[in-house]
Design a protein around this motif. Sequence first.
Motif, PDB file in Angstrom:
ATOM      1  N   ALA A  43      10.177  92.199  24.149  1.00 58.86           N
ATOM      2  CA  ALA A  43       9.455  91.845  25.720  1.00 58.86           C
ATOM      3  C   ALA A  43      10.979  90.295  26.123  1.00 58.86           C
ATOM      4  N   GLU A  44      11.844  90.496  26.482  1.00 53.42           N
ATOM      5  CA  GLU A  44      12.790  89.847  27.094  1.00 53.42           C
ATOM      6  C   GLU A  44      12.868  88.836  28.520  1.00 53.42           C
ATOM      7  N   SER A  45      12.195  89.584  29.089  1.00 55.73           N
ATOM      8  CA  SER A  45      12.953  89.682  30.782  1.00 55.73           C
ATOM      9  C   SER A  45      11.434  88.277  31.536  1.00 55.73           C
ATOM     10  N   ILE A  46      11.856  87.278  32.159  1.00 52.09           N
ATOM     11  CA  ILE A  46      10.869  86.421  32.469  1.00 52.09           C
ATOM     12  C   ILE A  46      11.272  86.412  33.926  1.00 52.09           C
ATOM     13  N   ASP A  47      11.324  87.797  34.328  1.00 49.06           N
ATOM     14  CA  ASP A  47      11.851  87.967  36.446  1.00 49.06           C
ATOM     15  C   ASP A  47      10.560  88.301  36.856  1.00 49.06           C
ATOM     16  N   LYS A  48      10.031  87.266  37.483  1.00 49.74           N
ATOM     17  CA  LYS A  48       9.008  87.859  38.165  1.00 49.74           C
ATOM     18  C   LYS A  48       8.900  88.661  39.444  1.00 49.74           C
ATOM     19  N   ASP A  49      10.087  88.873  39.829  1.00 53.55           N
ATOM     20  CA  ASP A  49      10.178  90.324  40.551  1.00 53.55           C
ATOM     21  C   ASP A  49      10.684  91.450  39.890  1.00 53.55           C
ATOM     22  N   LEU A  50      10.088  92.105  38.307  1.00 50.65           N
ATOM     23  CA  LEU A  50      10.175  92.941  37.062  1.00 50.65           C
ATOM     24  C   LEU A  50       8.691  93.598  37.377  1.00 50.65           C
ATOM     25  N   PRO A  51       8.058  94.697  37.130  1.00 49.25           N
ATOM     26  CA  PRO A  51       6.688  94.724  36.229  1.00 49.25           C
ATOM     27  C   PRO A  51       6.278  93.946  35.116  1.00 49.25           C
TER      28      PRO A  51
END
Length: 461
Positions: A43-51
């Motif tokens: 769990a690396e990303s915190i991009d709200k535009d991704l699932p």
Amino acid sequence: MNPYPVYKDSGIEWIGEIPEHWEMRNLKRIISEPLKYGANEPAESIDKDLPRYIRITDFGENGELRDETFKSLSEEKAKDYLLREGDLLLARSGATVGKSFLFRGYRGKACFAGYLIKATFNLDRTDPRFIYYFTKSLYYENWKNSIAIQATIQNIGADKYAYLPFPYVESLPEQRAIATYLDRKTQQIDSLIQKAEQKIALLQEQRAALINQAVTRGLTHLPPAQGGTQGLPLKDSGVEWIGEIPEYWEVTRLDFICSINGRVGWKALKADEYVDEGYIFLATPNIKGSEIDFINVNFITKDRFEESPEIMLEIGDVLLAKDGSTLGITNVVRNLPSPSTVNSSIAVLKIFDRKKVNSIFLYYFLSSDFNQNIIQRLKGGMGVPHLYQADIKKFKILLPNFPEQQKIVSFIEEETKELDRIISKEQSRINLLKEYRQTLISEVVTGKVCILDEVPQAATS
């Protein structure tokens, strides 16, 4: 609520009787596709535009997703693990095994992690809420515990979940009626729990503020004639977060007033090294409360106990958790029912001169927001939270004279007595509400009571 008119034996002892028109089912008989494991991705990303990448840590207390734990996966990594409305997620291993989450009402895409198992239902035949509520029942707990005992390890895979037995009613309107009723009732109960939790939080803030004031400024609200320091000269403490302190107070370091002891190079115990009777072996859960829990403990042998004489506990020792999620939790040994020691996650602070330093004053000082803020700053730069002995030694300590320490301790304990009583009362209320919540769910999802008259519009839709 009344019972159904006629019942029959479910064939499962721990479920007992079910309504005559209900049947026992296994999970695999009502899902629309095979149970599926999640993505084995970090769990690396915190991009709200991704699932959104849903993990066990995202499960909230009342069936919601926690905002503060948000993580996401790329579209490419998430595509084979996307969730649909009504999917049920089940935790398959570790301390959270059996925990469940119903994916509903989420705006946007979401996928799920590898320690979770997904059950997908045919929504024309099954209301997923009906099954979800069963996973919140006492009967589900019984099943989960029986599986864990059989396996001897905390792991329930898809092969076990497939045969999860539960009472099932074919009528979709009746399922919806039950689910709608439980939605409404659990929301009411959760609202009461939330109000009690908010009250506790306010009381704890009040308690913390009182302690912070007393251990960093003394009894400045009281005149000297009443044992206070009101009107007496102040000086700069030299500590940015504290500011001024009474002029005659000493600013010192923790290692100047006590030894800091812990198990150095001592290997953790294996499960088969614990004994039924012997020497008390405290862990961090035992020091989390207002008083040390000497009842729910593990025991070790005399040989193991004597390996580290420097951490054999004495009345007046101050204990400080120095590892993991409990980092910074503090307690003081006020009584000692039998010889005791601690595990490697706890530091034992032994005061050099008990006529100069009151151990309970030191406990309150180390528990104060001032000291806890320092610990959080140190923690912020760590991968795995841990306080090293070198860090603990440098803790700044504010020290009034011994008689004033005693007065401050008496003041704190008198003033917090009523706050603690109310907090305890509210916590007992929360526990009772949670018990009632689970009991109500258990009675309804197994048909012990009939709620159809209470939601007729749902039952006939």
